[in-house]
Design a protein around this motif. Structure first.
Motif, mmCIF file in Angstrom:
data_model
loop_
_atom_site.group_PDB
_atom_site.id
_atom_site.type_symbol
_atom_site.label_atom_id
_atom_site.label_comp_id
_atom_site.label_asym_id
_atom_site.label_seq_id
_atom_site.Cartn_x
_atom_site.Cartn_y
_atom_site.Cartn_z
ATOM 1 N N ILE A 133 0.833 -1.203 0.000
ATOM 2 C CA ILE A 133 0.000 0.000 0.000
ATOM 3 C C ILE A 133 0.868 1.253 0.000
ATOM 4 O O ILE A 133 2.015 1.228 0.437
ATOM 5 C CB ILE A 133 -0.978 0.028 1.190
ATOM 6 N N ASN A 134 0.284 2.359 -0.485
ATOM 7 C CA ASN A 134 1.020 3.611 -0.606
ATOM 8 C C ASN A 134 1.432 4.201 0.730
ATOM 9 O O ASN A 134 2.401 4.932 0.819
ATOM 10 C CB ASN A 134 0.160 4.647 -1.339
ATOM 11 N N VAL A 135 0.628 3.935 1.763
ATOM 12 C CA VAL A 135 0.919 4.535 3.060
ATOM 13 C C VAL A 135 1.440 3.469 4.020
ATOM 14 O O VAL A 135 1.145 3.496 5.204
ATOM 15 C CB VAL A 135 -0.326 5.225 3.644
ATOM 16 N N LEU A 179 2.903 4.507 7.321
ATOM 17 C CA LEU A 179 1.898 5.015 8.259
ATOM 18 C C LEU A 179 1.102 3.866 8.860
ATOM 19 O O LEU A 179 0.749 3.890 10.035
ATOM 20 C CB LEU A 179 0.933 5.945 7.536
ATOM 21 N N TYR A 180 0.837 2.852 8.023
ATOM 22 C CA TYR A 180 0.102 1.684 8.502
ATOM 23 C C TYR A 180 0.882 1.002 9.623
ATOM 24 O O TYR A 180 0.320 0.662 10.671
ATOM 25 C CB TYR A 180 -0.133 0.723 7.337
ATOM 26 N N PHE A 205 3.081 2.362 11.543
ATOM 27 C CA PHE A 205 3.051 3.250 12.706
ATOM 28 C C PHE A 205 1.716 3.103 13.441
ATOM 29 O O PHE A 205 1.676 3.004 14.669
ATOM 30 C CB PHE A 205 3.264 4.688 12.219
ATOM 31 N N ALA A 206 0.622 3.069 12.655
ATOM 32 C CA ALA A 206 -0.707 2.933 13.252
ATOM 33 C C ALA A 206 -0.816 1.627 14.016
ATOM 34 O O ALA A 206 -1.272 1.593 15.167
ATOM 35 C CB ALA A 206 -1.779 3.021 12.171
#
Lengths: 201, 369
Positions: free
Chosen positions: B120-122, B125-126, B128-129
């Motif tokens: 995925i592009n993020v 962030l994933y 990190f989440a």
């Protein structure tokens, strides 16, 4: 019905049911846990819309930080669960009015969008990821608003600190610099007191 | 035969086929990961033992290799005890949540070129989440036990993990700024061409001038590593379970399989952090030397090359985690908070500004190079 629709209805159902449970759960900790589930399902809905950046931000900021603090506070509170339930009926009319207003507003917005024949899907991005798209808009057209929002948050944070920070006089405090600067010579004194006399100081 | 093959290819493209394929991917990764964790756990104990001049587990199987499996059997066959007054549902949910989140992070980790479940592009962030959600398992476990020590452990861990997430977030931002992408595969590809192109040495853009950014990125790597220790509740930051103060913190009341799940989640998270630091700063599957020879290799061997490089890096960082556990004494709680908020947060914030300025005014935009 394709997979997208199944996923949407599932996530929407979970979000609605858990949002309802936030209100009716007996235990405040359970309420917060349901709130987290609501956030999480909403993040899933964002992913379905193609807004994966917003989804991740929702999870990181709301679920990962804000809700943790909620949970932290609610767990620390010594709540009498019985007395909490008493006000439920009393607050019901006010809550009902708020809910009604929200429902009417949302229906109007939804009807307006449906009237314009807009679809639910994200607009075409021409291969640019939506992180980049948001960045381009945020740091060009809305630059001053973005900075102003940041300033508002900063002022709120500093205000909260100023209101609660008290320097009581006469309280022993750690001075890390002084602690680490201590040497054997400055922090230690060897004496040889005579028997029965001790150290005079 | 060709008919059959083309029919299969068509089937994999349908939603059902795609779902089946992804589930198989997930299953394969999970099983391999769990088996690796079993031996990594043993390695942890062996390294710790060696640092203390002990032998470590050496009874079950050759060199104690099967110790973890014996432990597994022991945990699984014990009785699950739920304390009186505990919130049963949350009590059981907590370890499950911990494990699911820890395993979930691996969905976006690229092991070799193209070897990732979900690119995925993020992705960053994933990750990190998911790592920031890990705190829920611990808080919920601590609260649901209806006992004082677990509760204190849960509260400590909530404060600790939230504090260190902030600096981890800023460090991740420096890497995103250097790479210009949140996609993990892109971040790794940008670090190709030798160890001097790794993000810890300032990334690959801007000619040799990029080495100047090492001044910022190397300390950021150290901040990330230490924050990762705090985020995974490893010593010297194991205050949520500090056995000398809180018995075992949030997991006091847990027995049998739920305890096993907490334990497993902790180690899966640790290895996930090792993978993260390898990807963000040390080039993931890239070799530490230029690899033009890979063009002539079979795809299978290229993947194997990537797996080996990634594996070696993860294991190296796990070794560092284990050594820290063996040689560093536990922090006091106020020292922990001071380190997180007063040292790491300002440092990483300045680093974000520095790297952002570097990207705008530095050699990347062609001012010098």
């Amino acid at each position: 019905m394709d997979l997208l629709a199944i996923a949407f209805y599932l996530l929407a159902l979970v979000a609605c049911v858990s949002a309802f449970m936030v209100v009716i759960a007996r235990n405040p900790v359970h309420s917060v846990l349901f709130l987290i589930l609501t956030f999480f399902s909403s993040a899933g809905l964002f992913v379905l819309l193609g807004a994966e950046f917003l989804a991740m931000l929702l999870v990181v900021v709301y679920v990962g930080a804000v809700a943790v603090l909620f949970l932290f506070v609610v767990m620390m509170l010594d709540v009498d669960f019985g007395s909490l339930r008493q006000g439920f009926v009393r607050y019901l009319p006010a809550g009902g009015v708020v809910a009604l207003v929200l429902v009417v507003e949302m229906s109007l917005v939804a009807a307006a969008i449906a009237g314009k024949n807009a679809t639910l899907r994200a607009p075409s991005t021409n291969g640019v990821s939506n992180v980049e798209q948001i960045g381009r808009v945020l740091y060009t057209d809305y630059f001053y608003f973005f900075q102003a929002a940041g300033m508002v948050l900063l002022v709120a944070m500093i205000g909260a600190i100023v209101l609660t920070l008290r320097h009581k006089p006469g309280v022993k405090r750690q001075d890390i610099a002084a602690q680490t600067a201590r040497t054997e010579a400055s922090g230690l004194r060897l004496t040889k007191p005579a028997t029965g006399q001790g150290i005079s100081e | 035969m060709t008919d059959f093959l083309s029919a299969m290819a068509a089937f994999w493209a349908t939603p059902v086929g795609w779902t089946v394929l992804t589930l198989v991917h997930v299953l394969v990764i999970s099983v391999i990961l769990l088996i690796c964790i079993a031996f990594i756990l043993l390695a942890d104990r062996k390294i710790w033992a060696s640092a203390q001049l002990r032998k470590g587990p050496n009874v079950v199987g050759p060199f104690g290799m099967l110790q973890t499996f014996a432990d597994l059997m022991k945990f699984v066959f014990k009785e699950i005890i739920v304390p009186a007054g505990a919130d049963k549902f949350v009590f059981i949910l907590a370890p499950l949540l911990s494990t699911v989140l820890a395993m979930g992070g691996w969905a976006v980790i690229p092991f070799a070129p193209g070897w990732v479940i979900s690119n995925i592009n993020v992705g960053i962030l994933y990750l990190f989440a998911v790592s920031s959600l890990g705190v829920y398992g611990i808080i919920m476990g601590g609260w649901a036990s209806n006992s004082k020590y677990p509760f204190l452990g849960g509260l400590r861990s909530a404060a600790q993990m939230v504090s260190y997430e902030v600096s981890i977030g800023f460090v991740i931002i420096t890497v995103i700024l250097l790479s210009g992408s949140m996609n993990l595969a892109t971040i790794i590809e940008k670090q190709a061409g030798g160890f001097w192109n790794w993000n810890v040495f300032g990334g690959s853009e801007g000619g040799w001038w990029h080495l100047i950014a090492t001044v910022v990125m190397f300390p950021m790597m150290v901040v990330f590593f230490i924050s990762a220790l705090a985020e995974t509740n490893r010593p010297p930051f194991d205050l949520p379970e500090a056995e000398s103060e809180l018995v075992a913190g949030y997991q006091v009341e847990y027995s049998s399989t739920p305890f096993l799940l907490f334990f497993l989640a902790e180690y899966v998270n640790i290895v996930l952090m090792c993978a993260m630091i390898s990807i963000l700063f040390f080039g993931g599957w890239q070799a530490p030397w230029p690899t033009p020879y890979l063009q002539h290799w079979w795809p299978f061997w290229v993947s194997a090359h990537g797996f080996v490089m990634m594996g070696v890096k993860i294991l190296f960082w796990f070794f560092m985690f284990a050594m820290v556990k063996a040689i560093v004494p536990r922090y006091r709680y106020d020292q922990l908070m001071r380190l997180g908020w007063k040292i790491f947060l300002p440092t990483s914030l300045v680093a974000v500004a520095a790297i952002a300025a570097w990207r705008v005014f530095g050699p990347v935009n062609g001012v010098y190079g």
